[in-house]
Write a protein that holds these residues in place. Structure first.
Motif, PDB file in Angstrom:
ATOM      1  N   SER A   1       8.842  70.970 -55.436  1.00  0.00           N
ATOM      2  CA  SER A   1       8.969  71.144 -53.987  1.00  0.00           C
ATOM      3  C   SER A   1      10.124  70.322 -53.430  1.00  0.00           C
ATOM      4  N   GLY A   2      10.310  69.115 -53.959  1.00  0.00           N
ATOM      5  CA  GLY A   2      11.434  68.304 -53.495  1.00  0.00           C
ATOM      6  C   GLY A   2      12.770  68.924 -53.838  1.00  0.00           C
ATOM      7  N   ALA A   3      12.838  69.545 -55.029  1.00  0.00           N
ATOM      8  CA  ALA A   3      14.096  70.173 -55.449  1.00  0.00           C
ATOM      9  C   ALA A   3      14.453  71.350 -54.550  1.00  0.00           C
ATOM     10  N   TYR A   4      13.485  72.234 -54.300  1.00  0.00           N
ATOM     11  CA  TYR A   4      13.796  73.420 -53.499  1.00  0.00           C
ATOM     12  C   TYR A   4      13.902  73.095 -52.007  1.00  0.00           C
ATOM     13  N   ALA A   5      13.248  72.019 -51.574  1.00  0.00           N
ATOM     14  CA  ALA A   5      13.471  71.564 -50.200  1.00  0.00           C
ATOM     15  C   ALA A   5      14.900  71.055 -50.040  1.00  0.00           C
ATOM     16  N   ALA A   6      15.386  70.339 -51.057  1.00  0.00           N
ATOM     17  CA  ALA A   6      16.779  69.882 -51.021  1.00  0.00           C
ATOM     18  C   ALA A   6      17.736  71.064 -51.083  1.00  0.00           C
ATOM     19  N   LEU A   7      17.383  72.081 -51.889  1.00  0.00           N
ATOM     20  CA  LEU A   7      18.212  73.292 -51.947  1.00  0.00           C
ATOM     21  C   LEU A   7      18.284  73.968 -50.576  1.00  0.00           C
ATOM     22  N   PHE A   8      17.153  74.030 -49.882  1.00  0.00           N
ATOM     23  CA  PHE A   8      17.141  74.643 -48.548  1.00  0.00           C
ATOM     24  C   PHE A   8      17.958  73.814 -47.566  1.00  0.00           C
ATOM     25  N   ARG A   9      17.790  72.489 -47.597  1.00  0.00           N
ATOM     26  CA  ARG A   9      18.551  71.625 -46.671  1.00  0.00           C
ATOM     27  C   ARG A   9      20.042  71.700 -46.946  1.00  0.00           C
ATOM     28  N   GLY A  10      20.408  71.863 -48.212  1.00  0.00           N
ATOM     29  CA  GLY A  10      21.827  71.889 -48.545  1.00  0.00           C
ATOM     30  C   GLY A  10      22.478  73.237 -48.385  1.00  0.00           C
ATOM     31  N   ALA A  11      21.668  74.317 -48.293  1.00  0.00           N
ATOM     32  CA  ALA A  11      22.241  75.652 -48.265  1.00  0.00           C
ATOM     33  C   ALA A  11      21.968  76.417 -46.984  1.00  0.00           C
ATOM     34  N   ILE A  12      20.871  76.151 -46.305  1.00  0.00           N
ATOM     35  CA  ILE A  12      20.488  76.928 -45.129  1.00  0.00           C
ATOM     36  C   ILE A  12      20.472  76.080 -43.863  1.00  0.00           C
ATOM     37  N   TYR A  13      19.558  75.128 -43.802  1.00  0.00           N
ATOM     38  CA  TYR A  13      19.425  74.329 -42.577  1.00  0.00           C
ATOM     39  C   TYR A  13      18.901  72.959 -42.940  1.00  0.00           C
ATOM     40  N   ASN A  14      19.588  71.941 -42.472  1.00  0.00           N
ATOM     41  CA  ASN A  14      19.181  70.557 -42.711  1.00  0.00           C
ATOM     42  C   ASN A  14      18.282  70.108 -41.565  1.00  0.00           C
ATOM     43  N   TYR A  15      16.978  70.217 -41.778  1.00  0.00           N
ATOM     44  CA  TYR A  15      16.033  69.871 -40.708  1.00  0.00           C
ATOM     45  C   TYR A  15      15.932  68.371 -40.483  1.00  0.00           C
ATOM     46  N   ASN A  16      16.580  67.565 -41.296  1.00  0.00           N
ATOM     47  CA  ASN A  16      16.620  66.122 -41.072  1.00  0.00           C
ATOM     48  C   ASN A  16      17.793  65.694 -40.195  1.00  0.00           C
ATOM     49  N   ALA A  17      18.661  66.624 -39.841  1.00  0.00           N
ATOM     50  CA  ALA A  17      19.828  66.298 -39.017  1.00  0.00           C
ATOM     51  C   ALA A  17      19.392  65.994 -37.586  1.00  0.00           C
TER      52      ALA A  17
ATOM     53  N   THR B   1      21.042  66.853 -34.736  1.00  0.00           N
ATOM     54  CA  THR B   1      21.298  67.941 -33.796  1.00  0.00           C
ATOM     55  C   THR B   1      21.306  69.281 -34.534  1.00  0.00           C
ATOM     56  N   PHE B   2      21.155  70.346 -33.748  1.00  0.00           N
ATOM     57  CA  PHE B   2      21.201  71.682 -34.328  1.00  0.00           C
ATOM     58  C   PHE B   2      22.582  71.967 -34.901  1.00  0.00           C
ATOM     59  N   ALA B   3      23.629  71.488 -34.248  1.00  0.00           N
ATOM     60  CA  ALA B   3      24.993  71.725 -34.724  1.00  0.00           C
ATOM     61  C   ALA B   3      25.199  71.110 -36.104  1.00  0.00           C
ATOM     62  N   GLN B   4      24.619  69.942 -36.342  1.00  0.00           N
ATOM     63  CA  GLN B   4      24.722  69.327 -37.669  1.00  0.00           C
ATOM     64  C   GLN B   4      23.792  70.007 -38.668  1.00  0.00           C
ATOM     65  N   GLY B   5      22.633  70.448 -38.194  1.00  0.00           N
ATOM     66  CA  GLY B   5      21.675  71.075 -39.096  1.00  0.00           C
ATOM     67  C   GLY B   5      22.140  72.408 -39.628  1.00  0.00           C
ATOM     68  N   ILE B   6      22.924  73.136 -38.846  1.00  0.00           N
ATOM     69  CA  ILE B   6      23.375  74.465 -39.259  1.00  0.00           C
ATOM     70  C   ILE B   6      24.618  74.406 -40.142  1.00  0.00           C
ATOM     71  N   LYS B   7      25.186  73.239 -40.325  1.00  0.00           N
ATOM     72  CA  LYS B   7      26.419  73.114 -41.105  1.00  0.00           C
ATOM     73  C   LYS B   7      26.253  73.589 -42.553  1.00  0.00           C
ATOM     74  N   PRO B   8      25.111  73.312 -43.237  1.00  0.00           N
ATOM     75  CA  PRO B   8      24.966  73.841 -44.603  1.00  0.00           C
ATOM     76  C   PRO B   8      25.077  75.357 -44.679  1.00  0.00           C
ATOM     77  N   LEU B   9      24.591  76.070 -43.656  1.00  0.00           N
ATOM     78  CA  LEU B   9      24.693  77.527 -43.673  1.00  0.00           C
ATOM     79  C   LEU B   9      26.147  77.969 -43.626  1.00  0.00           C
ATOM     80  N   THR B  10      26.953  77.283 -42.833  1.00  0.00           N
ATOM     81  CA  THR B  10      28.372  77.632 -42.764  1.00  0.00           C
ATOM     82  C   THR B  10      29.064  77.359 -44.105  1.00  0.00           C
ATOM     83  N   GLU B  11      28.627  76.305 -44.804  1.00  0.00           N
ATOM     84  CA  GLU B  11      29.191  76.035 -46.124  1.00  0.00           C
ATOM     85  C   GLU B  11      28.796  77.123 -47.119  1.00  0.00           C
ATOM     86  N   THR B  12      27.554  77.587 -47.012  1.00  0.00           N
ATOM     87  CA  THR B  12      27.115  78.689 -47.882  1.00  0.00           C
ATOM     88  C   THR B  12      27.954  79.929 -47.654  1.00  0.00           C
TER      89      THR B  12
END
Length: 420
Positions: free
Chosen positions: A82-98, A100-111
């Motif tokens: 669960s920790g691995a795929y949670a990190a995959l989600f934060r790094g690829a889709i949305y970082n819910y630990n960010a 602001t929303f602008a910072q949280g959505i940055k992984p999606l733009t990188e994807t």
């Protein structure tokens, strides 16, 4: 009247019940190619999860006293996966630990940025697949596109919009010519495209290396390093969401390429000829289609599509100058994307986004969970393995073969025949 005749007379007429719309839909889903791709991804993810758990130190420690406290092992396995795929989600889709929303959505733009060249190159490979050709020359076509676009960008002084257009067109044209060479050799001499495209990859690699080491071509003025000068702002692909994000207009070019390829294959007469040649070249030739000409034309278009990947790398991602590794393995990853997408433009779009998410999220998994990024490569390889063996996937999940009715319907028909 004899007994057999009596049985024939008294037998009820066989009534065939037409399957419902939902039965037909379900049958199309379970026997189609799309379900195989989805199940291949699922199996690969499951195998990747097993590898993640097996290489986790906490899981290994808990497994040493499994029979004393088995729940500790299961808890450690769940925590690692669960920790691995949670990190995959934060790094690829949305970082819910960010914050602001602008910072949280940055992984999606990188994807989306990583997916851009994969989508474009996958379209070039998939289009050739639909015509019965194996375009293994994505690397060489990308390198030639990068060389032409980089040369125009760094040596020509043009107005801001015109400069970008000329650089993009030059890159696509160079890639089209490089792909067209393989198509021409296939049409005129029958040379196998796998051999010619692989050889063209090597030629392109060393040709680019020579250009990067030669002043006046691609090497930065006054430098001895095999690298170009930075791309001028007039030739850079504009950033879509502003300077805070690295997502550039190359993604829009990839989306336009998806729409164009879909129209070409599904709505144009030329695309129909491509598909006819891919299904049966002999029948297409009998129908009056110039098969050799189709081979040449499809490789021209396929090369141009792969060229979008090279152009987006040079003018959008690596604007500070590029070296000989500008292709970054994308030319070969495009083969995987095309296979996963079943050579369908929309399927390739989805496959490119998935692999872009794997690439972006893999770095987050490695940095936050200590998971080797090579596991992502193993998952990608397993996807290719299972896609290449549809009978294996169908056997694992008990799916019927295409065009074959399910077992229940077979048994019911057999019982009716016996009773009659």
């Amino acid at each position: 009247m004899s007994a057999p005749e009596t049985q024939t007379t008294l037998a009820e007429p066989e009534t065939k019940v037409a399957p419902s719309r939902w039965q037909v839909t379900l049958q199309a889903i379970v026997t189609g190619n799309g379900i195989i791709s989805l199940l291949a991804v699922l199996i690969a993810v499951v195998v990747g999860s097993i590898m993640i758990a097996a290489t986790d130190e906490d899981v290994q420690a808990a497994a040493s006293y499994f029979f004393a406290q088995p729940m500790d092992t299961f808890a450690a396995i769940w925590q690692s996966i669960s920790g691995a795929y949670a990190a995959l989600f934060r790094g690829a889709i949305y970082n819910y630990n960010a914050d602001t929303f602008a910072q949280g959505i940055k992984p999606l733009t990188e994807t989306l940025k990583f997916a851009t060249p994969l989508i474009a190159a996958g379209l070039g490979v998939g289009l050739a697949f639909r015509a019965g050709l194996f375009n293994i020359g994505g690397q060489g076509q990308m390198l030639m596109a990068a060389a032409a676009a980089g040369y125009v960008a760094t040596t020509m002084d043009l107005p801001i919009v015109l400069h970008l257009i000329v650089a993009v067109v030059a890159g696509m044209a160079a890639a089209a010519v490089w792909g067209g060479i393989a198509g021409y050799l296939k049409a005129r001499t029958g040379a196998h495209e796998v051999i010619t495209t692989i050889m063209l990859n090597h030629i392109a690699f060393y040709l680019l290396a020579w250009m990067l080491a030669t002043q006046g071509l691609l090497q930065a003025p006054g430098s001895s390093n095999p690298k170009t000068a930075p791309m001028p702002e007039t030739a850079q692909l504009p950033l879509i969401l502003g300077p805070s994000y690295k997502l550039h207009a190359g993604f829009l070019l990839a989306l336009l390429a998806v729409a164009f390829t879909w129209w070409l294959l599904e709505r144009s007469a030329l695309g129909f000829r491509f598909r006819a040649v891919g299904e049966n070249p002999a029948a297409a030739r009998v129908a009056g289609i110039d098969v050799g000409r189709m081979y040449f034309v499809v490789m021209l278009i396929a090369g141009a599509l792969v060229g979008i990947a090279g152009v987006s790398q040079v003018l959008g991602t690596e604007v500070n100058g590029f070296g000989g590794g500008i292709d970054a393995g994308i030319g070969f990853d495009a083969i995987t994307v095309a296979l996963l997408g079943r050579s369908s433009p929309l399927g390739i779009l989805g496959a490119g986004l998935l692999f872009g998410a794997f690439k972006t999220g893999g770095f987050a998994m490695q940095s936050s969970q200590g998971i080797p990024v090579e596991i992502i490569l193993v998952v990608q390889s397993l996807i290719v393995l299972f896609i290449a063996a549809p009978p294996l996937v169908r056997a694992m999940f008990g799916l019927p073969e295409p065009g074959r009715p399910p077992r229940r319907r077979k048994r019911a028909a057999a019982k009716k025949e016996v009773s009659a």
